[in-house]
Design an enzyme around this catalytic site. Sequence first.
Site, PDB file in Angstrom:
ATOM      1  CB  CYS A  45      -0.837   2.032   5.762  1.00 23.47           C
ATOM      2  SG  CYS A  45      -1.642   0.544   5.105  1.00 23.47           S
ATOM      3  CB  CYS A  66      -5.032   2.490   5.360  1.00 28.39           C
ATOM      4  SG  CYS A  66      -4.570   2.393   3.600  1.00 28.39           S
ATOM      5  CB  CYS A 105      -4.805  -1.099   1.671  1.00 29.49           C
ATOM      6  SG  CYS A 105      -3.845  -1.188   3.208  1.00 29.49           S
ATOM      7  CB  CYS A 120      -0.927  -0.005   1.208  1.00 29.32           C
ATOM      8  SG  CYS A 120      -1.969   1.464   1.343  1.00 29.32           S
ATOM      9  CG  ASP A 155      21.087  -2.268 -14.261  1.00 25.81           C
ATOM     10  OD1 ASP A 155      21.353  -3.402 -14.718  1.00 25.81           O
ATOM     11  OD2 ASP A 155      20.741  -2.072 -13.084  1.00 25.81           O
TER      12      ASP A 155
END
EC number: 6.3.5.13
Length: 465
Positions: A218, A240, A237, A215, A369
């Site tokens: 949170c 929260c 979530c 999340c 990369d």
Amino acid sequence: MKQRFKLLRFWAAVITAKCAIVILRLFKSGGTSLPGKLALKLYPQILDHLAGLFRVTMITGTNGKTTTSRIVLSMMEQKGLKVITNKSGANLSSGITTTLISALTLGGRPRFSHALLETDEAAFRTLAPRLKPETVIVTNFFRDQLDRYGELHTTVNNVREGISRIPDAVLILNADDSLCASLGRNAPNKVIYFGMGEGIYPESGASINSDAAFCIQCKSRYEYSSVTFGHLGHFRCPSCGYERPHTHVECSGILFYDSLGSHVEISGPDLRISVKLALPGLYNIYNALAGASFGLALGLDEKAIAAALSGFECGFGRMETIAIQDKELKMILVKNPTGFNQVLRYLLTQEKPFVLAFAINDRLADGTDISWLWDVDFEVLALMAERVRNFYVSGIRAEDMAVRLKYAGISTDRIRMEKDYRQLITRALQETGAGETCCILPTYTAMLDIRRILKKQFGLKEFWK
């Protein structure tokens, strides 16, 4: 006097850039960035000046910017608007400056009323406040070029900062992307959300990757009632309560889906259409949803939106198909694990045998990369190996691609290395049978190099057109 001096600098920058565009294109160079760099050098505030001459729409995000731009352009043309756009994909400040200057007369007057600008997500933070867009479309956020962009949440926060400085812009956001959807939370902007309906996508075996498993509010792990690909889906979530927002435009049904495209139903409070999309893949359905959302915001009716979606032209290198006698060559840009995985899923829908070539570079525009290749699910190639006539590897990092294919279970006697792009095209097409396809999957700079060769051989349009 000060204002007059600014106008003189502006005019000088415009004339210099226009001369550079003409000269570069005479020598068959795109002239998409250098003219803008010259203009910015002569007059650093030129973008602020240019922005006041056009009604601006910006498109940003990790994947789908170019294709979404093409769809949105079709919407604007349906409305009868005169639009300038950076078709070449030059989406940094220099490329955007070049685009806007090319839309001016020698006297500095705009020849178009609107500007549609694909914008690099890392540059959005500084460009958005200067361009003052009326509308911003954010497609999605995925891990991409960590050497240039850094950690994924840094990219999201850069876009968030840019949005915070344009409170009057209408935001069109992907509701299925927890990162993208969060941009609309507590924002004063008008927000239009788009996404896929619950469980209507045709692919199975989807798994949630690590790009955004937790999340953004949170840090608890999301729960999903359905997943399309990557971290896109119906998330919530449990700690929260942050969850996928309600959509204004949604894909409510997929009637048909194969290697050539899809037939989808798109619906919303003020919209219900059934349309055939010429581009395959779930990611292109998302691009179509973003475009339909823009069409709705533009005030188009259902018939005009459906016409724009069914008739748009793909951008160069993005599922671009070239007919060559009785066979075809298809070029599909790859640049990060999520996008690459979706391309591989698309290849699974190919019914006829085909030749598959990878062209991997590690220049700055590609990302230096290339360890991300190990995050791509090349193991699915085993499911289609009997349909692949041969696997070619090319580009600066051809050896790395060959090793990755070996560890994915592809027999080394089926992996052929050819670093010369002309020879790659020739050999791959020779092995492609009548009615079959040669698929080339390049990174960005490899795509530009290969397309330059294809243009000369088969008379393609210039990439900036």
